[in-house]
Write a protein that holds these residues in place. Structure first.
Motif, PDB file in Angstrom:
ATOM      1  N   HIS A  23      -8.895  -5.572 -11.081  1.00  0.00           N
ATOM      2  CA  HIS A  23      -7.532  -5.095 -11.335  1.00  0.00           C
ATOM      3  C   HIS A  23      -6.496  -5.933 -10.584  1.00  0.00           C
ATOM      4  O   HIS A  23      -5.363  -6.065 -11.047  1.00  0.00           O
ATOM      5  CB  HIS A  23      -7.383  -3.599 -11.007  1.00  0.00           C
ATOM      6  CG  HIS A  23      -7.453  -3.272  -9.555  1.00  0.00           C
ATOM      7  ND1 HIS A  23      -8.647  -3.169  -8.878  1.00  0.00           N
ATOM      8  CD2 HIS A  23      -6.489  -3.034  -8.649  1.00  0.00           C
ATOM      9  CE1 HIS A  23      -8.405  -2.879  -7.611  1.00  0.00           C
ATOM     10  NE2 HIS A  23      -7.101  -2.793  -7.446  1.00  0.00           N
ATOM     11  N   VAL A  24      -6.860  -6.524  -9.464  1.00  0.00           N
ATOM     12  CA  VAL A  24      -5.960  -7.430  -8.744  1.00  0.00           C
ATOM     13  C   VAL A  24      -5.896  -8.765  -9.472  1.00  0.00           C
ATOM     14  O   VAL A  24      -4.808  -9.311  -9.689  1.00  0.00           O
ATOM     15  CB  VAL A  24      -6.410  -7.604  -7.274  1.00  0.00           C
ATOM     16  CG1 VAL A  24      -5.575  -8.652  -6.562  1.00  0.00           C
ATOM     17  CG2 VAL A  24      -6.346  -6.271  -6.529  1.00  0.00           C
ATOM     18  N   GLU A  52      -0.702   1.359   4.544  1.00  0.00           N
ATOM     19  CA  GLU A  52      -1.764   2.236   5.039  1.00  0.00           C
ATOM     20  C   GLU A  52      -1.417   3.675   4.716  1.00  0.00           C
ATOM     21  O   GLU A  52      -0.261   4.094   4.861  1.00  0.00           O
ATOM     22  CB  GLU A  52      -1.918   2.106   6.560  1.00  0.00           C
ATOM     23  CG  GLU A  52      -2.468   0.782   7.009  1.00  0.00           C
ATOM     24  CD  GLU A  52      -2.678   0.729   8.513  1.00  0.00           C
ATOM     25  OE1 GLU A  52      -2.064   1.529   9.260  1.00  0.00           O
ATOM     26  OE2 GLU A  52      -3.457  -0.122   8.955  1.00  0.00           O
ATOM     27  N   TYR A  53      -2.437   4.398   4.278  1.00  0.00           N
ATOM     28  CA  TYR A  53      -2.293   5.832   4.079  1.00  0.00           C
ATOM     29  C   TYR A  53      -3.231   6.528   5.047  1.00  0.00           C
ATOM     30  O   TYR A  53      -4.447   6.291   5.018  1.00  0.00           O
ATOM     31  CB  TYR A  53      -2.608   6.226   2.634  1.00  0.00           C
ATOM     32  CG  TYR A  53      -2.418   7.699   2.391  1.00  0.00           C
ATOM     33  CD1 TYR A  53      -1.142   8.249   2.357  1.00  0.00           C
ATOM     34  CD2 TYR A  53      -3.506   8.538   2.242  1.00  0.00           C
ATOM     35  CE1 TYR A  53      -0.962   9.610   2.165  1.00  0.00           C
ATOM     36  CE2 TYR A  53      -3.341   9.898   2.053  1.00  0.00           C
ATOM     37  CZ  TYR A  53      -2.057  10.426   2.015  1.00  0.00           C
ATOM     38  OH  TYR A  53      -1.878  11.773   1.834  1.00  0.00           O
ATOM     39  N   LEU A  54      -2.657   7.310   5.933  1.00  0.00           N
ATOM     40  CA  LEU A  54      -3.424   7.988   6.986  1.00  0.00           C
ATOM     41  C   LEU A  54      -4.306   7.003   7.754  1.00  0.00           C
ATOM     42  O   LEU A  54      -5.468   7.278   8.059  1.00  0.00           O
ATOM     43  CB  LEU A  54      -4.264   9.130   6.395  1.00  0.00           C
ATOM     44  CG  LEU A  54      -3.483  10.225   5.675  1.00  0.00           C
ATOM     45  CD1 LEU A  54      -4.438  11.242   5.057  1.00  0.00           C
ATOM     46  CD2 LEU A  54      -2.505  10.910   6.621  1.00  0.00           C
ATOM     47  N   GLY A  55      -3.754   5.823   8.029  1.00  0.00           N
ATOM     48  CA  GLY A  55      -4.452   4.809   8.806  1.00  0.00           C
ATOM     49  C   GLY A  55      -5.406   3.932   8.020  1.00  0.00           C
ATOM     50  O   GLY A  55      -5.954   2.977   8.566  1.00  0.00           O
ATOM     51  N   GLU A  56      -5.618   4.229   6.732  1.00  0.00           N
ATOM     52  CA  GLU A  56      -6.521   3.434   5.893  1.00  0.00           C
ATOM     53  C   GLU A  56      -5.721   2.405   5.086  1.00  0.00           C
ATOM     54  O   GLU A  56      -4.798   2.781   4.357  1.00  0.00           O
ATOM     55  CB  GLU A  56      -7.272   4.341   4.919  1.00  0.00           C
ATOM     56  CG  GLU A  56      -8.153   3.585   3.940  1.00  0.00           C
ATOM     57  CD  GLU A  56      -8.689   4.480   2.817  1.00  0.00           C
ATOM     58  OE1 GLU A  56      -9.347   3.910   1.932  1.00  0.00           O
ATOM     59  OE2 GLU A  56      -8.455   5.691   2.816  1.00  0.00           O
ATOM     60  N   ILE A  86       3.275  -6.898  -5.109  1.00  0.00           N
ATOM     61  CA  ILE A  86       2.627  -5.673  -4.650  1.00  0.00           C
ATOM     62  C   ILE A  86       1.307  -5.496  -5.378  1.00  0.00           C
ATOM     63  O   ILE A  86       1.193  -5.860  -6.549  1.00  0.00           O
ATOM     64  CB  ILE A  86       3.538  -4.443  -4.904  1.00  0.00           C
ATOM     65  CG1 ILE A  86       2.852  -3.138  -4.480  1.00  0.00           C
ATOM     66  CG2 ILE A  86       4.009  -4.397  -6.325  1.00  0.00           C
ATOM     67  CD1 ILE A  86       3.726  -1.893  -4.634  1.00  0.00           C
ATOM     68  N   TRP A  87       0.319  -4.972  -4.673  1.00  0.00           N
ATOM     69  CA  TRP A  87      -0.884  -4.484  -5.345  1.00  0.00           C
ATOM     70  C   TRP A  87      -1.610  -3.464  -4.478  1.00  0.00           C
ATOM     71  O   TRP A  87      -1.480  -3.438  -3.274  1.00  0.00           O
ATOM     72  CB  TRP A  87      -1.828  -5.596  -5.780  1.00  0.00           C
ATOM     73  CG  TRP A  87      -2.467  -6.407  -4.714  1.00  0.00           C
ATOM     74  CD1 TRP A  87      -3.591  -6.103  -4.001  1.00  0.00           C
ATOM     75  CD2 TRP A  87      -2.041  -7.679  -4.241  1.00  0.00           C
ATOM     76  NE1 TRP A  87      -3.883  -7.106  -3.121  1.00  0.00           N
ATOM     77  CE2 TRP A  87      -2.946  -8.086  -3.244  1.00  0.00           C
ATOM     78  CE3 TRP A  87      -0.978  -8.527  -4.564  1.00  0.00           C
ATOM     79  CZ2 TRP A  87      -2.815  -9.286  -2.573  1.00  0.00           C
ATOM     80  CZ3 TRP A  87      -0.859  -9.717  -3.885  1.00  0.00           C
ATOM     81  CH2 TRP A  87      -1.769 -10.083  -2.914  1.00  0.00           C
ATOM     82  N   LYS A  93      -7.626   4.107  -5.609  1.00  0.00           N
ATOM     83  CA  LYS A  93      -6.286   4.410  -5.091  1.00  0.00           C
ATOM     84  C   LYS A  93      -5.205   4.176  -6.155  1.00  0.00           C
ATOM     85  O   LYS A  93      -4.026   4.427  -5.900  1.00  0.00           O
ATOM     86  CB  LYS A  93      -5.971   3.555  -3.853  1.00  0.00           C
ATOM     87  CG  LYS A  93      -6.937   3.750  -2.707  1.00  0.00           C
ATOM     88  CD  LYS A  93      -6.911   5.163  -2.173  1.00  0.00           C
ATOM     89  CE  LYS A  93      -7.804   5.283  -0.957  1.00  0.00           C
ATOM     90  NZ  LYS A  93      -8.266   6.621  -0.715  1.00  0.00           N
ATOM     91  N   LEU A  94      -5.612   3.711  -7.339  1.00  0.00           N
ATOM     92  CA  LEU A  94      -4.650   3.478  -8.420  1.00  0.00           C
ATOM     93  C   LEU A  94      -4.205   4.799  -9.029  1.00  0.00           C
ATOM     94  O   LEU A  94      -4.951   5.789  -9.013  1.00  0.00           O
ATOM     95  CB  LEU A  94      -5.285   2.603  -9.508  1.00  0.00           C
ATOM     96  CG  LEU A  94      -5.665   1.176  -9.100  1.00  0.00           C
ATOM     97  CD1 LEU A  94      -6.485   0.519 -10.207  1.00  0.00           C
ATOM     98  CD2 LEU A  94      -4.412   0.361  -8.800  1.00  0.00           C
ATOM     99  N   ASN A  95      -3.002   4.808  -9.577  1.00  0.00           N
ATOM    100  CA  ASN A  95      -2.459   5.954 -10.330  1.00  0.00           C
ATOM    101  C   ASN A  95      -2.406   7.241  -9.509  1.00  0.00           C
ATOM    102  O   ASN A  95      -2.611   8.323 -10.046  1.00  0.00           O
ATOM    103  CB  ASN A  95      -3.265   6.172 -11.621  1.00  0.00           C
ATOM    104  CG  ASN A  95      -3.248   4.938 -12.486  1.00  0.00           C
ATOM    105  OD1 ASN A  95      -2.187   4.367 -12.729  1.00  0.00           O
ATOM    106  ND2 ASN A  95      -4.409   4.512 -12.935  1.00  0.00           N
TER     107      ASN A  95
END
Length: 166
Positions: A23-24, A52-56, A86-87, A93-95
């Motif tokens: 996808h990238v 990062e989301y919640l450190g990830e 952006i990617w 994590k998509l959509n």
């Protein structure tokens, strides 16, 4: 909570791994980011950020000043613009709204500079999902352009349209 942080050489393996994701590749098939070198460079005209989301770590975002960018990829462009790449790194994590939030943070970051009057993006012509995404964020289609043999649609988000939204 989603946040943006500066990309560093510690992100090298992760960014190279994300570059192998289909996808990238589908969003940027011809680009070699030369991470080993670029993560060591910090020119004034560029920010390379990891979301990062919640450190990830979940994605990558680059903001450039296309007028001063050293390869002159954008060709002739007015001063006081920014351009964003952006990617999202992982398919799962998509959509989920992460890209939207990343772009909102990037847009805020760009327009913190009162001189910046517009933000450019250049999704591939065939990437119709990206076209809808950018239009939903308020970007307006400017033109179809050939960037070194890759056909893209150029969109711009004008500061005035963001200011009117409030």
């Amino acid at each position: 909570m989603l946040k943006l942080r500066q990309a560093t050489i510690k992100d090298l393996e992760l960014l190279k791994y994300w570059d192998t994701k289909q996808h990238v590749i589908d969003c940027d098939p011809d680009d070699d980011w030369n991470w080993e070198m670029e993560l060591h460079r910090n020119p004034e005209w560029r920010e390379q950020l990891v979301a990062e989301y919640l450190g990830e770590p979940i994605g990558f975002l680059q903001i450039i000043d296309p007028y001063h960018e050293d390869t002159q990829y954008w060709g002739e462009v007015d001063q006081d613009k920014r351009a964003i790449d952006i990617w999202i790194g992982e398919e799962n994590k998509l959509n989920q709204g992460y890209g939207t939030r990343m772009m909102e943070l990037a847009i805020q970051r760009c327009f913190q500079n009162p001189k910046v009057n517009g933000i450019l993006v250049d999704p591939l012509k065939a990437n119709t999902k990206a076209h809808r995404f950018y239009r939903r964020l308020g970007f307006k289609f400017l033109e179809e352009r050939d960037f070194n043999g890759t056909i893209c649609h150029v969109y711009e988000l004008n500061r005035k349209s963001v200011d009117r939204k409030g």
